[in-house]
Design a protein around this motif. Structure first.
Motif, PDB file in Angstrom:
ATOM      1  N   ILE A  93       0.855  -1.157  -0.011  1.00  0.00           N
ATOM      2  CA  ILE A  93       0.118  -0.100   0.013  1.00  0.00           C
ATOM      3  C   ILE A  93       1.018   1.084   0.085  1.00  0.00           C
ATOM      4  N   CYS A  94       1.884   1.252   0.781  1.00  0.00           N
ATOM      5  CA  CYS A  94       2.843   2.483   0.666  1.00  0.00           C
ATOM      6  C   CYS A  94       3.702   2.492  -0.466  1.00  0.00           C
ATOM      7  N   ASP A  95       3.820   1.239  -1.214  1.00  0.00           N
ATOM      8  CA  ASP A  95       4.431   1.430  -2.541  1.00  0.00           C
ATOM      9  C   ASP A  95       3.650   1.946  -3.463  1.00  0.00           C
ATOM     10  N   ALA A  96       2.513   1.679  -3.481  1.00  0.00           N
ATOM     11  CA  ALA A  96       1.402   2.444  -4.619  1.00  0.00           C
ATOM     12  C   ALA A  96       1.171   3.948  -3.860  1.00  0.00           C
ATOM     13  N   GLU A  97       1.101   4.094  -2.802  1.00  0.00           N
ATOM     14  CA  GLU A  97       0.874   5.614  -2.361  1.00  0.00           C
ATOM     15  C   GLU A  97       2.361   6.491  -2.764  1.00  0.00           C
ATOM     16  N   TYR A  98       3.376   5.929  -2.688  1.00  0.00           N
ATOM     17  CA  TYR A  98       4.601   6.482  -3.353  1.00  0.00           C
ATOM     18  C   TYR A  98       4.554   6.858  -4.609  1.00  0.00           C
ATOM     19  N   ALA A  99       4.412   5.740  -5.260  1.00  0.00           N
ATOM     20  CA  ALA A  99       4.375   5.600  -6.752  1.00  0.00           C
ATOM     21  C   ALA A  99       3.401   6.784  -7.396  1.00  0.00           C
ATOM     22  N   ALA A 100       2.407   6.972  -6.680  1.00  0.00           N
ATOM     23  CA  ALA A 100       1.054   7.852  -7.148  1.00  0.00           C
ATOM     24  C   ALA A 100       1.500   9.172  -6.967  1.00  0.00           C
ATOM     25  N   SER A 101       2.610   9.213  -6.033  1.00  0.00           N
ATOM     26  CA  SER A 101       2.977  10.594  -5.429  1.00  0.00           C
ATOM     27  C   SER A 101       1.720  11.343  -4.567  1.00  0.00           C
ATOM     28  N   GLY A 102       1.305  10.628  -3.794  1.00  0.00           N
ATOM     29  CA  GLY A 102      -0.022  10.790  -3.062  1.00  0.00           C
ATOM     30  C   GLY A 102       0.395  11.548  -1.812  1.00  0.00           C
ATOM     31  N   GLU A 103      -0.580  11.734  -1.175  1.00  0.00           N
ATOM     32  CA  GLU A 103      -0.645  12.852   0.024  1.00  0.00           C
ATOM     33  C   GLU A 103       0.511  12.211   1.159  1.00  0.00           C
ATOM     34  N   TYR A 104       0.615  10.876   1.157  1.00  0.00           N
ATOM     35  CA  TYR A 104       1.268  10.516   2.255  1.00  0.00           C
ATOM     36  C   TYR A 104       2.840   9.934   1.761  1.00  0.00           C
ATOM     37  N   ALA A 105       3.203  10.352   0.441  1.00  0.00           N
ATOM     38  CA  ALA A 105       4.447   9.763  -0.193  1.00  0.00           C
ATOM     39  C   ALA A 105       5.551  10.663   0.647  1.00  0.00           C
ATOM     40  N   GLY A 106       5.543  11.733   1.045  1.00  0.00           N
ATOM     41  CA  GLY A 106       6.420  12.514   2.013  1.00  0.00           C
ATOM     42  C   GLY A 106       6.844  11.626   3.194  1.00  0.00           C
ATOM     43  N   GLN A 107       5.855  11.224   3.731  1.00  0.00           N
ATOM     44  CA  GLN A 107       5.949  10.466   4.960  1.00  0.00           C
ATOM     45  C   GLN A 107       6.717   9.124   4.932  1.00  0.00           C
ATOM     46  N   ILE A 108       6.206   8.400   3.592  1.00  0.00           N
ATOM     47  CA  ILE A 108       6.936   7.547   3.269  1.00  0.00           C
ATOM     48  C   ILE A 108       8.341   7.517   3.036  1.00  0.00           C
ATOM     49  N   ALA A 109       8.669   8.598   2.321  1.00  0.00           N
ATOM     50  CA  ALA A 109       9.847   8.998   2.250  1.00  0.00           C
ATOM     51  C   ALA A 109      10.683   9.324   3.496  1.00  0.00           C
ATOM     52  N   THR A 110      10.284   9.963   4.318  1.00  0.00           N
ATOM     53  CA  THR A 110      10.840  10.204   5.765  1.00  0.00           C
ATOM     54  C   THR A 110      11.045   8.732   6.469  1.00  0.00           C
TER      55      THR A 110
END
Length: 148
Positions: A100-117
């Motif tokens: 789920i985090c992978d998909a969110e990051y790939a979509a540059s979603g709202e939580y992509a920054g938190q995933i990167a952090t």
């Protein structure tokens, strides 16, 4: 948009090593923020299997299989974006959260920054642990002098 420089492969690798509870909590936040929870669906159920662990012999540079490891993989769709993950062990919840985090990051979603952090802090922890391990090994290193 996010302020990160991770490739998708790096994200996958770091999420696989990240703290399980942090990944699950982040995925829970992502799902809770969806307008419709049905926007997140599993497209290929978690599958547990064995993967071969290879190492490279340092002198001749030959690769060989040293062991098999238990791993679980899964595929999800988050809206229109696919997500995939593989994680050592048989924790279906953690690997699904990772996808789920992978998909969110790939979509540059709202939580992509938190995933990167999370990935950045995981990379720092890995580097810290490796440095500590090498400090522990330092007294055991034997250096040879070449005699002519």
């Amino acid at each position: 948009m996010t302020d990160h420089d991770f490739t998708r492969e790096e994200i996958a690798g770091l999420l696989a090593q990240a703290d399980r509870d942090a990944v699950v909590a982040l995925a829970d936040e992502i799902i809770a923020a969806l307008d419709d929870p049905a926007q997140c669906r599993i497209t290929r159920a978690p599958q547990v299997g064995a993967i071969q662990v290879q190492v490279r012999e340092p002198i001749a540079a030959h690769r060989f299989v040293i062991a098999d490891a238990l791993a679980t993989n899964v595929e999800v769709r988050l809206g229109d974006q696919g997500g995939w993950a593989i994680r050592l062990g048989d924790d279906a919840t953690a690997v699904t959260a990772q996808a789920i985090c992978d998909a969110e990051y790939a979509a540059s979603g709202e939580y992509a920054g938190q995933i990167a952090t999370l990935c950045r802090s995981t990379a720092q922890q890995i580097a810290h642990d490796r440095a500590a391990h090498w400090r522990d090994l330092q007294p055991t290193i034997v250096e040879f002098e070449e005699v002519h």
